[in-house]
Design a protein around this motif. Sequence first.
Motif, short mmCIF file in Angstrom:
data_model
loop_
_atom_site.label_atom_id
_atom_site.label_comp_id
_atom_site.label_asym_id
_atom_site.label_seq_id
_atom_site.Cartn_x
_atom_site.Cartn_y
_atom_site.Cartn_z
N PHE A 1 3.48 -6.85 13.67
CA PHE A 1 3.08 -6.08 12.49
C PHE A 1 4.01 -4.89 12.30
O PHE A 1 4.51 -4.62 11.21
N LYS A 2 4.24 -4.17 13.40
CA LYS A 2 5.12 -3.00 13.32
C LYS A 2 6.52 -3.40 12.88
O LYS A 2 7.09 -2.82 11.95
N GLN A 3 7.05 -4.42 13.54
CA GLN A 3 8.42 -4.82 13.26
C GLN A 3 8.59 -5.29 11.82
O GLN A 3 9.50 -4.85 11.11
N LEU A 4 7.68 -6.17 11.39
CA LEU A 4 7.81 -6.74 10.05
C LEU A 4 7.55 -5.69 8.97
O LEU A 4 8.22 -5.68 7.93
N LEU A 5 6.60 -4.78 9.24
CA LEU A 5 6.32 -3.76 8.23
C LEU A 5 7.47 -2.79 8.11
O LEU A 5 7.85 -2.37 7.01
N LYS A 6 8.07 -2.44 9.25
CA LYS A 6 9.22 -1.52 9.21
C LYS A 6 10.40 -2.13 8.46
O LYS A 6 11.17 -1.43 7.81
N GLU A 7 10.55 -3.47 8.58
CA GLU A 7 11.63 -4.11 7.85
C GLU A 7 11.42 -3.97 6.35
O GLU A 7 12.36 -3.74 5.61
N LEU B 1 0.84 -1.20 0.00
CA LEU B 1 0.00 0.00 0.00
C LEU B 1 0.88 1.25 0.00
O LEU B 1 1.98 1.24 0.55
N PRO B 2 0.37 2.32 -0.56
CA PRO B 2 1.16 3.55 -0.53
C PRO B 2 1.22 4.19 0.87
O PRO B 2 2.09 5.02 1.13
N ALA B 3 0.31 3.76 1.77
CA ALA B 3 0.18 4.45 3.06
C ALA B 3 1.50 4.47 3.84
O ALA B 3 2.23 3.49 3.88
N ASP C 1 10.03 3.52 5.57
CA ASP C 1 9.48 4.88 5.54
C ASP C 1 8.15 5.01 6.29
O ASP C 1 7.64 6.11 6.43
N VAL C 2 7.55 3.91 6.77
CA VAL C 2 6.26 4.07 7.45
C VAL C 2 6.46 4.54 8.88
O VAL C 2 7.49 4.28 9.51
#
Lengths: 609, 443
Positions: B226-232, B204-206, B236-237
């Motif tokens: 979720f936070k950890q894996l998405l930040k990896e 997602l662009p978010a 930029d999120v």
Amino acid sequence: MSFLLVQALSGLATAATLFLVSSGLTIVFGVTRIVNFAHGSLCMIGAYLGWSLIERFGGSVGGFWGSVALASLGAGALGAAMEVGLLRRLYRSPELFQLLGTFGVVLVAQDAVAWVWGPEDLMGRRAPGLKGSVDILGQPFPLYDLVLIGLGPLVLGLLWLLFTRTRWGVLVRAATQDRDMASALGVDPARLFTGVLFLGSALAGLGGALQVPREAVNLHMDMAMIVEAFVVVVVGGMGSLTGAFLAALLIGQLQAFGILVFPQITLVLVFLFMAVVLVLRPHGLMGRAEDAPPAAAAAAPVLRLGNRGGWIALALLALLATAPLLVGDYAVIVLTEMVILALFAASLHVLIGLGGLVSFGHAAYFGLGAYGAALLVRHLGAPMPLALAAAPLVAGLGALIAGWFCVRRSGLYFAMLTLAFAQITWSVAFQWSGFTGGDNGLLGIWPSAWASGKAVYYWLTLALCAGALALLRRAAFAPFGYALRAGRDSALRAESVGIDVRRHQWCAFALAGSAAGLAGGLYAFAKGSVFPTLMAVSVSVDALVMILLGGVQTVSGPLAGAALFHLLESQVMRATDLWRLLLGLTIVALVLLFPRGIVGVLSNRRERS
Amino acid sequence: MNAGHAGETSPFRAAVARTDRHPKPERPRMLHRRQTLSLLMTSAVALIAALTAGSTSALAQAAPASSAPVRVGEINSYTGLPAFTIPYRQGWQLAVEEINAKGGVLGGRKLEVVSRDDAGKPDDAVRVAQELLSSEKVDLLAGTYFSHIGLAVADFAARNKVPFVAAEPLTDAITWSKGNRYSFRLRPSTYMQAAMLVEEAAKLPAKRWATVAPNYEYGQSAVTWFKQLLKEKRPDVEFVAEQWPAQGKLEAGPTVQALAAANPEAIFNVTFGADLAKLVREGEGRGLFKNRRVVSLLTGEPEYLEPMKDEAPEGWIVTGYPWEQIDTPEHKAFRDAYSARFKESPRQGSVVGYATLKAIAAALDKAGSTEPDKLVAAFRGLSLSSPFGPITFRASDHQATMGAYVGVTTVKDGRGTMKDWRYADGAAYLPGDEAVRALRPAE
């Protein structure tokens, strides 16, 4: 700015629901002095009835509001039926028995509702004409919530008219102020009470039915509602309508803004608030001192130690000690739990039976003992004997602190303050996951190798519990126990002969807490794990039920009650999915048949013959 | 046995009778005490009698013989969470019927399930587990829904050296930090489901994310992963708001408002059940979901989606189970059999219950024995076919590779369902063997 305003409006909408439900509870309490545990169940039934009716007729505006009104009347009728069928027979028994009876109704209602409506959450229709939202300073706000905000004051106004402008209302207020005088003047209290129960339950049902457009109707509404309504009623002052209104407003705002400031501790915020209010204002915001709260049995007999009694107790102990030779592993486990619960119930009995102090939060000390032991094992690698020794100390310390605040209040305010402390302890255990393991608990708390056999652990438990019970019994018949009972029967006279009632109560609180702590420590090692559920409200309620089943007036009553309750629960639960229904019906039947507890009734019969 | 009891009781009966016959009026209080104590005593005797009778009859039932049924002790929160556990129960009932119709396990022994309710309390679950083990003589344990109950039973299983198949608990601890030799878990864990969603979220662009999760272990670990894996995947999120409502007590209006105030571009939701329904209603009413993507754990499961009927959220990226659209042969066979047997459509729980018992039967046959250690060895690396396709219990962390369906919610014919879904095989979302070995305590 606009955000804060909308947040405040959201808080008001919450407050309106809270007020509707708790106004019913406070009216019922004010007139009948009954702490109606089933109030939350009536609210849930109102919601389910509302859901069914709204699904059928709720397509039009008239149909929707007609359905809500009908659901409310339905809940009211059920409440009135409960008064006629159950509560009316209990007005002469100790007030706590009515609480026990309504608790039985809660259990029955849970299974009955699940049976009628099925287990799934039910999402109802939205209110026709009120589906959208309006913009308030650029922020969308649901129309339906605006209507709710208006309904709160409207109901308050109607109730005010009812109580001040109608003859019935005047009679109700008269009965609230002086029940005996009202009946001496020819007011039939039975009819009045039926009417009040109808009104209170209809308000609960209204609160429930109005939730249909906001949330999915579910089977957990009863417990969620009753706890919140209790808090509102107590903060507002028992029996005070305007107090309930004010408290609902405050709590609604507290929840709306609390989640902004402390999103992590929303669980405990309300109970912290209640504790602070009760510490500062003994009778809630608008309560009056003369609102006599429920106390334990009035004329309790003088209990005396007899030699024969001692022998029988020893024989019983010997019999229990031989049990592992006769029965299998599972039976030994159940017996172990029963002995532990007997100590737990007996420790609560020190407060209720001797001190006349009804605690709704005794599980906190059971849990503190369990956690104290488990944390020592987990973090310091302590061996079992050391951890077991620490259990009563940790719990006793906790009780000493909480007790200092609690004994400064009496009756139901005392009860709710103990509940507040229990909830605070529970949420610490639940949310401080780094230290306590959170809701996943602490595992691997098994006994030392020498005590790991089930029979050996049972004997250890039996020895420790019997010792603790003997000490509790000794305390009951020592001058300490007599002073405590003097304070229970007449605090004023006790003070005048030089007894420091409050200090005795404080000591009793600590004593009861540490005995419960020992029980908790033993329980932890029996189960191999501890969880926050050990401190949950339901455990406190279980302990109350055990005592009331056995009878408050005798020291051995709680033991019989604990044994009976645990046996009922574990065996019925094994046999059927409808165990709550059976357990509830059994409790109701026992309350109706033995209005003074099993042991109480037996001894009564004895005295008469 | 009965004769023995008569012998036990009679002396005390006599004691009661004596007090009745010779009341001593000068000491009524003592009598009353004696009365109560003797009541206690008779009840204790009766109790011991009842318990003995119970355990002996169980002993008689469990006479070990090569033709005797293999007994599985099953525990779940049937009264605590009927909406989830009853489909689950029907699932395993179907499996047991199928297994026995095909001749049972271990070359002709019937499979028998002894099922118990744990009332949603871990201490009750441990007692019931003990009862199943010592009175019912079960060969292995299975079931549980809540994570803490699953952990308690797993710990019990390890101590008593009996295999345990945790069916539904999601907590990572059961296979990792608190993993043990005897416990296995079927359903994809919190970590796996979060990882599946992160894969979609990263596309997602978010950049501004908010989270809302129930305030207990499940919610906390879901958000953490979720936070950890998405930040990896997307350095930029940023996470601009988090809400932690108490489970079952979501204050919908204020929570929605608080989330909206942070003005996130996307929201990660972990709430479920009644809380989710409130959040959706209030969120729609207040425009929270307008122009925002929502990524939501478990929301696609029919247990959660269907009660919301036509108000089910649209366009949320979820993990779930689009039961009516999966047309693989193994799923069709399951769905047809289930619908025919129970006259209703399967739920996620039905699949879990069904697969749990199928896995147990497969392990029994692989082990060729009911011996605990042989069963454990059989479960390690056990492969079988499930309604979701082939699954394997990993030898390294005892986690099954059962996956979940990842897709987008939509409303069709007045009820919520999923579209654009794909099956995310659990094996692809688990850390490697070496990584999990480091997470598990040494055996």
